[in-house]
Design an enzyme around this catalytic site. Structure first.
Site, PDB file in Angstrom:
ATOM      1  N   PRO A  79      -8.663  35.096   0.314  1.00 52.17           N
ATOM      2  CA  PRO A  79      -9.399  35.063   1.589  1.00 52.17           C
ATOM      3  C   PRO A  79     -10.743  35.752   1.529  1.00 52.17           C
ATOM      4  CG  PRO A  79      -7.448  36.763   1.689  1.00 52.17           C
ATOM      5  CD  PRO A  79      -7.344  35.833   0.495  1.00 52.17           C
TER       6      PRO A  79
ATOM      7  N   TYR B  99     -21.583  31.973   1.358  1.00 50.27           N
ATOM      8  CA  TYR B  99     -20.990  32.599   2.460  1.00 50.27           C
ATOM      9  C   TYR B  99     -21.157  31.986   3.745  1.00 50.27           C
ATOM     10  CZ  TYR B  99     -18.521  36.288   5.311  1.00 50.27           C
ATOM     11  OH  TYR B  99     -17.571  36.990   6.074  1.00 50.27           O
TER      12      TYR B  99
ATOM     13  N   HIS C  48     -22.764  36.119  13.729  1.00 52.05           N
ATOM     14  CA  HIS C  48     -23.250  37.110  12.950  1.00 52.05           C
ATOM     15  C   HIS C  48     -24.322  36.550  11.885  1.00 52.05           C
ATOM     16  CE1 HIS C  48     -19.621  40.308  13.315  1.00 52.05           C
ATOM     17  NE2 HIS C  48     -20.087  39.866  14.451  1.00 52.05           N
TER      18      HIS C  48
ATOM     19  N   TYR D  47     -17.507  44.780   4.165  1.00 47.29           N
ATOM     20  CA  TYR D  47     -16.748  44.469   2.858  1.00 47.29           C
ATOM     21  C   TYR D  47     -16.859  45.735   1.953  1.00 47.29           C
ATOM     22  CZ  TYR D  47     -16.136  39.433   3.868  1.00 47.29           C
ATOM     23  OH  TYR D  47     -15.861  38.359   4.304  1.00 47.29           O
TER      24      TYR D  47
ATOM     25  N   LYS E  23     -13.179  31.399   3.016  1.00 46.68           N
ATOM     26  CA  LYS E  23     -13.405  30.059   2.828  1.00 46.68           C
ATOM     27  C   LYS E  23     -12.210  28.985   3.224  1.00 46.68           C
ATOM     28  CE  LYS E  23     -17.573  29.910   1.488  1.00 46.68           C
ATOM     29  NZ  LYS E  23     -18.112  30.188   2.941  1.00 46.68           N
TER      30      LYS E  23
HETATM   31  P1  FAD Z   1      -2.529  25.101   7.782  1.00 43.59           P
HETATM   32  O1  FAD Z   1      -3.020  25.868   8.554  1.00 43.59           O
HETATM   33  O2  FAD Z   1      -1.396  25.434   6.949  1.00 43.59           O
HETATM   34  O3  FAD Z   1      -1.548  23.769   8.500  1.00 43.59           O
HETATM   35  C1  FAD Z   1      -0.819  22.765   8.094  1.00 43.59           C
HETATM   36  C2  FAD Z   1       0.171  22.585   9.158  1.00 43.59           C
HETATM   37  O4  FAD Z   1       1.199  21.481   8.313  1.00 43.59           O
HETATM   38  C3  FAD Z   1       0.910  23.692   9.682  1.00 43.59           C
HETATM   39  O5  FAD Z   1       0.821  23.843  10.956  1.00 43.59           O
HETATM   40  C4  FAD Z   1       2.478  23.348   9.346  1.00 43.59           C
HETATM   41  O6  FAD Z   1       3.492  24.016  10.200  1.00 43.59           O
HETATM   42  C5  FAD Z   1       2.457  21.829   9.197  1.00 43.59           C
HETATM   43  N1  FAD Z   1       3.630  21.500   8.196  1.00 43.59           N
HETATM   44  C6  FAD Z   1       3.915  21.780   7.127  1.00 43.59           C
HETATM   45  N2  FAD Z   1       4.925  21.154   6.438  1.00 43.59           N
HETATM   46  C7  FAD Z   1       4.922  20.092   7.406  1.00 43.59           C
HETATM   47  C8  FAD Z   1       6.037  18.797   7.391  1.00 43.59           C
HETATM   48  N3  FAD Z   1       7.001  18.819   6.540  1.00 43.59           N
HETATM   49  N4  FAD Z   1       5.919  18.176   8.575  1.00 43.59           N
HETATM   50  C9  FAD Z   1       5.005  18.228   9.391  1.00 43.59           C
HETATM   51  N5  FAD Z   1       4.145  19.268   9.408  1.00 43.59           N
HETATM   52  C10 FAD Z   1       4.172  20.202   8.628  1.00 43.59           C
HETATM   53  N6  FAD Z   1      -8.436  31.845   5.451  1.00 43.59           N
HETATM   54  C11 FAD Z   1      -9.614  32.454   5.618  1.00 43.59           C
HETATM   55  O7  FAD Z   1     -10.550  31.888   5.572  1.00 43.59           O
HETATM   56  N7  FAD Z   1      -9.528  33.692   6.129  1.00 43.59           N
HETATM   57  C12 FAD Z   1      -8.378  34.755   6.305  1.00 43.59           C
HETATM   58  O8  FAD Z   1      -8.311  35.800   6.558  1.00 43.59           O
HETATM   59  C13 FAD Z   1      -7.059  33.923   6.069  1.00 43.59           C
HETATM   60  N8  FAD Z   1      -5.894  34.407   6.317  1.00 43.59           N
HETATM   61  C14 FAD Z   1      -4.832  33.936   6.060  1.00 43.59           C
HETATM   62  C15 FAD Z   1      -3.570  34.459   6.257  1.00 43.59           C
HETATM   63  C16 FAD Z   1      -2.388  33.885   5.931  1.00 43.59           C
HETATM   64  C17 FAD Z   1      -1.174  34.466   6.238  1.00 43.59           C
HETATM   65  C18 FAD Z   1      -2.540  32.530   5.399  1.00 43.59           C
HETATM   66  C19 FAD Z   1      -1.198  31.879   5.220  1.00 43.59           C
HETATM   67  C20 FAD Z   1      -3.603  31.889   5.359  1.00 43.59           C
HETATM   68  C21 FAD Z   1      -4.868  32.524   5.538  1.00 43.59           C
HETATM   69  N9  FAD Z   1      -6.136  32.039   5.395  1.00 43.59           N
HETATM   70  C22 FAD Z   1      -7.294  32.417   5.470  1.00 43.59           C
HETATM   71  C23 FAD Z   1      -6.118  30.618   5.018  1.00 43.59           C
HETATM   72  C24 FAD Z   1      -6.461  29.629   6.147  1.00 43.59           C
HETATM   73  O9  FAD Z   1      -5.802  30.170   7.262  1.00 43.59           O
HETATM   74  C25 FAD Z   1      -6.048  28.399   5.699  1.00 43.59           C
HETATM   75  O10 FAD Z   1      -6.799  28.105   4.707  1.00 43.59           O
HETATM   76  C26 FAD Z   1      -5.921  27.248   6.682  1.00 43.59           C
HETATM   77  O11 FAD Z   1      -4.895  27.365   7.779  1.00 43.59           O
HETATM   78  C27 FAD Z   1      -5.932  25.965   6.164  1.00 43.59           C
HETATM   79  O12 FAD Z   1      -5.733  24.871   7.129  1.00 43.59           O
HETATM   80  P2  FAD Z   1      -4.718  23.775   6.971  1.00 43.59           P
HETATM   81  O13 FAD Z   1      -4.803  22.830   8.116  1.00 43.59           O
HETATM   82  O14 FAD Z   1      -5.019  22.832   5.539  1.00 43.59           O
HETATM   83  O15 FAD Z   1      -3.216  24.282   6.635  1.00 43.59           O
HETATM   84  C1  DHB Z   2     -11.823  37.752   7.974  1.00 48.34           C
HETATM   85  C2  DHB Z   2     -11.157  36.994   7.096  1.00 48.34           C
HETATM   86  C3  DHB Z   2     -11.544  37.162   5.817  1.00 48.34           C
HETATM   87  O1  DHB Z   2     -10.861  36.424   4.873  1.00 48.34           O
HETATM   88  C4  DHB Z   2     -12.801  37.342   5.675  1.00 48.34           C
HETATM   89  O2  DHB Z   2     -13.307  37.334   4.410  1.00 48.34           O
HETATM   90  C5  DHB Z   2     -13.764  37.926   6.784  1.00 48.34           C
HETATM   91  C6  DHB Z   2     -12.918  37.964   7.928  1.00 48.34           C
HETATM   92  C7  DHB Z   2     -11.095  37.790   9.535  1.00 48.34           C
HETATM   93  O3  DHB Z   2      -9.775  37.598   9.589  1.00 48.34           O
HETATM   94  O4  DHB Z   2     -11.690  38.156  10.358  1.00 48.34           O
END
Ligand code: FAD
Ligand code: DHB
Length: 411
Positions: free
Chosen positions: A292, A404, A72, A201, A296
């Site tokens: 979200p 962005y 995009h 948005y 980021k």
């Molecule tokens: P995580 O993806 O949370 O990974 C951490 C991992 O550690 C998990 O697999 C977990 O199971 C594991 N873990 C936890 N505790 C333990 C333990 N004690 N021992 C071993 N393993 C463990 N970001 C966006 O940019 N856009 C979005 O639309 C968006 N939507 C989201 C919706 C939801 C419901 C959530 C919760 C987050 C969303 N985010 C979004 C944020 C984005 O998904 C996260 O910032 C991203 O997943 C971060 O990656 P990470 O690897 O740091 O953490």
């Molecule tokens: C999506 C999530 C976001 O937080 C965003 O800003 C744009 C797109 C998505 O899930 O596609």
């Protein structure tokens, strides 16, 4: 068992870190609380910054992304009566890619298993030990309930917001900054072709709405809802009606279809410092959460993993005391890399946090500009003034575009 880096968590941060280390010849063990099926199906983010895409490609994880990801070159900003397109390529020469976090995680898990480096799913009782010494360790129960201990040089806490790593840092040495928002996002995944070529948005008096997508036949849409709202009060008809109202624009229609998944996510900004304590290094959601709106969270997790991997790789070069080939194919004196390696590890937390706070500001700013809070006409007019400014000032639009699409890793 003994390894160089023990990684807690197989989300984007832990898996990317593991991949970058493996590609540099550094051993790691990853332990993950959940099953492989669970982490591969967890519906979350969908927008990849250009830097994230380049990093995945450069490290051998870009094949499916290149086939199935949607490039995009901009977004639409909307408020009643107006839908404005921001052209990122024109504004800053960069793009973003639509490719779900589920797909990123699937590709990273497959790549990890292909390397033969250990990845334990369904572990329990994970704990970190001796992080203030030169012999840190991680203990856990494996999926069969057997006690395991990983002795390592350092621990990467990539276990998300609810993990065990951040709480292992003594409270007296840590500091948190937090903002909870009085609203959340109700998100749906729908079997419906996207009604737009790029993300919309939308500011609306009823609340924010967004139209995203996952593929030419799957749409992802979001509605601002109050923190106290319950999913059972939102049947499919109510969701589609509200989406059509808030995203409505003259001559445009929203395609609907069966809803495959729906959920409500609360929104918060959270930053915990320091991101390093002794031999424990935090990355991704383990250290910080953003709302979200700026897309980021996932990208920040990948950026932390990249900064941490670079620091670890440079510090290993110091220990190896062998000449290292640099990116430009020039042989560097080990001593030079040695100093740089130690410096990078020592400065990881500071470098990462500088970028984290920039993204924290951007996410807060996008969120505050687009979400309705109360009925104060002053606040609403300020939001609309900001949106009109973005659509009329190249300088303002450029600022949004460069944030962005993603700032450089060493920002
Ligand atoms: P995580 O993806 O949370 O990974 C951490 C991992 O550690 C998990 O697999 C977990 O199971 C594991 N873990 C936890 N505790 C333990 C333990 N004690 N021992 C071993 N393993 C463990 N970001 C966006 O940019 N856009 C979005 O639309 C968006 N939507 C989201 C919706 C939801 C419901 C959530 C919760 C987050 C969303 N985010 C979004 C944020 C984005 O998904 C996260 O910032 C991203 O997943 C971060 O990656 P990470 O690897 O740091 O953490
Ligand atoms: C999506 C999530 C976001 O937080 C965003 O800003 C744009 C797109 C998505 O899930 O596609």
């Amino acid at each position: 068992m003994r390894t160089q880096v023990a990684i807690i968590g197989a989300g984007p941060a832990g898996l990317v870190l593991g991949q970058l280390l493996t590609n540099a010849g550094i051993e790691s063990v990853i332990v993950e609380l959940r099953s492989r099926d669970y982490v591969e199906a967890r519906l979350r983010a969908g927008v990849l910054e250009q830097g994230t895409v380049e990093l995945l490609r450069d490290n051998g994880i870009g094949r499916r992304l290149d086939q199935e990801g949607l490039r995009h070159d901009g977004i639409y900003l909307q408020w009643p009566g107006t839908r404005e397109h921001l052209d990122f390529r024109d504004l800053c020469g960069r793009s973003v890619w639509i490719y779900g976090q589920t797909e990123v995680v699937k590709d990273l898990v497959a790549a990890r298993l292909g390397t033969g480096q250990p990845l334990y799913f369904e572990v329990s009782d994970t704990a970190v030990h001796d992080i203030e010494t030169d012999r840190p360790a991680v203990t856990f129960l494996d999926a069969d309930g057997h006690a395991q201990r990983i002795e390592c040089d350092l621990i990467a806490g990539c276990d998300g917001f609810h993990g065990v790593s951040r709480p292992a840092i003594p409270q007296a040495s840590s500091r948190t900054a937090q903002r909870d928002y009085p609203y959340g996002w109700l998100g749906i995944l729908a079997q419906a072709p996207p009604s737009t070529d790029e993300l919309i948005y939308a500011w609306h008096p009823n609340g924010f709405a967004m139209h995203s997508m996952r593929s030419p036949s799957i749409s992802r849409l979001y509605l601002q809802v109050g923190v106290e709202e319950r999913l059972q009060d939102w049947d499919d008809d109510r969701i589609w009606t509200e989406l059509s109202t808030r995203l409505g624009h003259a001559g445009w229609e929203l395609a609907t279809g069966p809803i495959l998944d729906k959920g409500i996510t609360p929104m918060r900004s959270f930053v915990s410092e320091p991101m390093r304590y002794g031999k424990l290094f935090l990355a991704g959601d383990a250290a910080h959460i953003v709302p979200p709106t700026g897309a980021k969270g996932l990208n920040l997790a990948v950026a932390d993993a990249k900064l941490l991997a670079d620091a670890i790789i440079a510090s290993r070069a110091k220990r190896a005391r062998t000449p290292i080939r640099t990116a430009g194919s020039v042989r560097a004196e080990p001593a030079t890399l040695a100093g740089r390696g130690q410096n990078l590890l020592d400065s990881y937390a500071e470098t990462a946090l500088r970028r984290v706070w920039r993204c924290t500001h951007f996410s807060w700013w996008m969120t505050s500009m687009l979400h309705i809070e109360g009925s104060d006409p002053f606040a609403r007019e300020l939001q609309l003034a900001q949106l009109r400014y973005l659509s009329s000032s190249r300088a303002a639009a450029q600022s949004l575009a460069e944030n962005y699409t993603g700032l450089p890793y060493g920002w």
